[in-house]
Scaffold this motif. Structure first.
Motif, PDB file in Angstrom:
ATOM      1  N   ARG A 142       0.840  -1.203   0.000  1.00  0.00           N
ATOM      2  CA  ARG A 142       0.000   0.000   0.000  1.00  0.00           C
ATOM      3  C   ARG A 142       0.876   1.255   0.000  1.00  0.00           C
ATOM      4  O   ARG A 142       0.643   2.192  -0.755  1.00  0.00           O
ATOM      5  CB  ARG A 142      -0.923  -0.008   1.221  1.00  0.00           C
ATOM      6  CG  ARG A 142      -1.871   1.152   1.246  1.00  0.00           C
ATOM      7  CD  ARG A 142      -2.831   1.024   2.439  1.00  0.00           C
ATOM      8  NE  ARG A 142      -3.831   2.053   2.415  1.00  0.00           N
ATOM      9  CZ  ARG A 142      -3.679   3.251   2.963  1.00  0.00           C
ATOM     10  NH1 ARG A 142      -2.564   3.551   3.581  1.00  0.00           N
ATOM     11  NH2 ARG A 142      -4.650   4.140   2.881  1.00  0.00           N
ATOM     12  N   HIS A 171      -8.153   7.596  -7.952  1.00  0.00           N
ATOM     13  CA  HIS A 171      -8.667   8.798  -7.304  1.00  0.00           C
ATOM     14  C   HIS A 171     -10.189   8.797  -7.355  1.00  0.00           C
ATOM     15  O   HIS A 171     -10.788   8.275  -8.293  1.00  0.00           O
ATOM     16  CB  HIS A 171      -8.097  10.044  -7.979  1.00  0.00           C
ATOM     17  CG  HIS A 171      -6.615  10.152  -7.827  1.00  0.00           C
ATOM     18  ND1 HIS A 171      -6.028  10.582  -6.669  1.00  0.00           N
ATOM     19  CD2 HIS A 171      -5.602   9.859  -8.680  1.00  0.00           C
ATOM     20  CE1 HIS A 171      -4.714  10.569  -6.809  1.00  0.00           C
ATOM     21  NE2 HIS A 171      -4.434  10.121  -8.021  1.00  0.00           N
ATOM     22  N   PRO A 172     -10.822   9.406  -6.360  1.00  0.00           N
ATOM     23  CA  PRO A 172     -12.291   9.448  -6.342  1.00  0.00           C
ATOM     24  C   PRO A 172     -12.842  10.158  -7.577  1.00  0.00           C
ATOM     25  O   PRO A 172     -12.335  11.190  -7.988  1.00  0.00           O
ATOM     26  CB  PRO A 172     -12.612  10.241  -5.074  1.00  0.00           C
ATOM     27  CG  PRO A 172     -11.398  10.153  -4.234  1.00  0.00           C
ATOM     28  CD  PRO A 172     -10.249  10.019  -5.178  1.00  0.00           C
ATOM     29  N   ARG A 186     -16.823   5.969  -9.351  1.00  0.00           N
ATOM     30  CA  ARG A 186     -16.173   5.081  -8.388  1.00  0.00           C
ATOM     31  C   ARG A 186     -16.851   5.215  -7.039  1.00  0.00           C
ATOM     32  O   ARG A 186     -17.368   6.272  -6.690  1.00  0.00           O
ATOM     33  CB  ARG A 186     -14.689   5.410  -8.264  1.00  0.00           C
ATOM     34  CG  ARG A 186     -13.951   5.177  -9.571  1.00  0.00           C
ATOM     35  CD  ARG A 186     -12.473   5.391  -9.379  1.00  0.00           C
ATOM     36  NE  ARG A 186     -11.791   5.339 -10.653  1.00  0.00           N
ATOM     37  CZ  ARG A 186     -11.088   4.295 -11.062  1.00  0.00           C
ATOM     38  NH1 ARG A 186     -10.983   3.244 -10.307  1.00  0.00           N
ATOM     39  NH2 ARG A 186     -10.491   4.320 -12.221  1.00  0.00           N
ATOM     40  N   TRP A 187     -16.834   4.175  -6.249  1.00  0.00           N
ATOM     41  CA  TRP A 187     -17.544   4.178  -4.983  1.00  0.00           C
ATOM     42  C   TRP A 187     -16.750   4.743  -3.821  1.00  0.00           C
ATOM     43  O   TRP A 187     -17.320   5.089  -2.795  1.00  0.00           O
ATOM     44  CB  TRP A 187     -18.029   2.772  -4.640  1.00  0.00           C
ATOM     45  CG  TRP A 187     -16.905   1.783  -4.499  1.00  0.00           C
ATOM     46  CD1 TRP A 187     -16.371   1.014  -5.495  1.00  0.00           C
ATOM     47  CD2 TRP A 187     -16.171   1.466  -3.322  1.00  0.00           C
ATOM     48  NE1 TRP A 187     -15.353   0.244  -5.009  1.00  0.00           N
ATOM     49  CE2 TRP A 187     -15.212   0.507  -3.661  1.00  0.00           C
ATOM     50  CE3 TRP A 187     -16.236   1.904  -2.011  1.00  0.00           C
ATOM     51  CZ2 TRP A 187     -14.318  -0.023  -2.752  1.00  0.00           C
ATOM     52  CZ3 TRP A 187     -15.341   1.363  -1.099  1.00  0.00           C
ATOM     53  CH2 TRP A 187     -14.400   0.411  -1.478  1.00  0.00           C
ATOM     54  N   HIS A 188     -15.413   4.821  -3.935  1.00  0.00           N
ATOM     55  CA  HIS A 188     -14.614   5.277  -2.800  1.00  0.00           C
ATOM     56  C   HIS A 188     -14.537   6.809  -2.745  1.00  0.00           C
ATOM     57  O   HIS A 188     -14.682   7.482  -3.765  1.00  0.00           O
ATOM     58  CB  HIS A 188     -13.209   4.661  -2.835  1.00  0.00           C
ATOM     59  CG  HIS A 188     -12.460   4.936  -4.088  1.00  0.00           C
ATOM     60  ND1 HIS A 188     -12.569   4.139  -5.189  1.00  0.00           N
ATOM     61  CD2 HIS A 188     -11.590   5.912  -4.416  1.00  0.00           C
ATOM     62  CE1 HIS A 188     -11.786   4.611  -6.146  1.00  0.00           C
ATOM     63  NE2 HIS A 188     -11.197   5.684  -5.705  1.00  0.00           N
ATOM     64  N   ASP A 189     -14.294   7.338  -1.541  1.00  0.00           N
ATOM     65  CA  ASP A 189     -14.251   8.781  -1.360  1.00  0.00           C
ATOM     66  C   ASP A 189     -12.855   9.300  -1.040  1.00  0.00           C
ATOM     67  O   ASP A 189     -12.670  10.469  -0.729  1.00  0.00           O
ATOM     68  CB  ASP A 189     -15.237   9.221  -0.272  1.00  0.00           C
ATOM     69  CG  ASP A 189     -14.982   8.529   1.050  1.00  0.00           C
ATOM     70  OD1 ASP A 189     -14.110   7.646   1.103  1.00  0.00           O
ATOM     71  OD2 ASP A 189     -15.658   8.883   2.029  1.00  0.00           O
ATOM     72  N   ARG A 190     -11.850   8.445  -1.122  1.00  0.00           N
ATOM     73  CA  ARG A 190     -10.455   8.851  -0.942  1.00  0.00           C
ATOM     74  C   ARG A 190      -9.584   7.994  -1.862  1.00  0.00           C
ATOM     75  O   ARG A 190     -10.007   6.918  -2.308  1.00  0.00           O
ATOM     76  CB  ARG A 190     -10.038   8.723   0.513  1.00  0.00           C
ATOM     77  CG  ARG A 190     -10.165   7.348   1.054  1.00  0.00           C
ATOM     78  CD  ARG A 190      -9.820   7.297   2.523  1.00  0.00           C
ATOM     79  NE  ARG A 190      -9.931   5.909   2.937  1.00  0.00           N
ATOM     80  CZ  ARG A 190     -10.056   5.510   4.156  1.00  0.00           C
ATOM     81  NH1 ARG A 190     -10.062   6.390   5.118  1.00  0.00           N
ATOM     82  NH2 ARG A 190     -10.159   4.247   4.444  1.00  0.00           N
ATOM     83  N   THR A 228      -7.332   5.252  -3.460  1.00  0.00           N
ATOM     84  CA  THR A 228      -7.226   3.839  -3.107  1.00  0.00           C
ATOM     85  C   THR A 228      -6.067   3.208  -3.883  1.00  0.00           C
ATOM     86  O   THR A 228      -5.959   3.386  -5.097  1.00  0.00           O
ATOM     87  CB  THR A 228      -8.533   3.103  -3.468  1.00  0.00           C
ATOM     88  OG1 THR A 228      -9.606   3.751  -2.787  1.00  0.00           O
ATOM     89  CG2 THR A 228      -8.481   1.653  -3.076  1.00  0.00           C
TER      90      THR A 228
END
Length: 64
Positions: free
Chosen positions: A26, A37-38, A42-46, A48
C-alpha cells in the motif's frame, strides 16, 4: 509432523506474511502514484491503492 499441524503452520505463516506485505505494498502504491482517485463513477471517497495483486504475487512467489 501431523497433517493438521502442518496446515495450521502454513495458514498461520500465510496470514502473518499477508499482514506484513499489505501495508508495504500500500505504501509503495502511494509513493509511486498507482492509486485510483475518487470520481463520480467510483464508490470510494479517498484515493485507493491499486497494487493489491502485487502483495499476493509476492506471497505466491515466496512459496516456491
Amino acid at each position: 509432523m501431523n497433517a493438521v499441524v502442518g496446515i495450521v503452520v502454513i495458514l498461520g505463516t500465510s496470514f502473518l506474511a499477508a499482514l506484513l506485505f499489505t501495508p508495504l505494498v500500500r505504501t509503495l502504491a502511494f509513493r509511486c502514484g498507482v492509486v485510483a482517485h475518487p470520481m463520480s463513477d467510483r464508490w470510494h471517497d479517498r484515493p485507493t491503492a491499486l497494487l493489491g495483486g502485487l502483495g499476493l504475487l509476492a506471497l505466491l512467489r515466496r512459496r516456491r
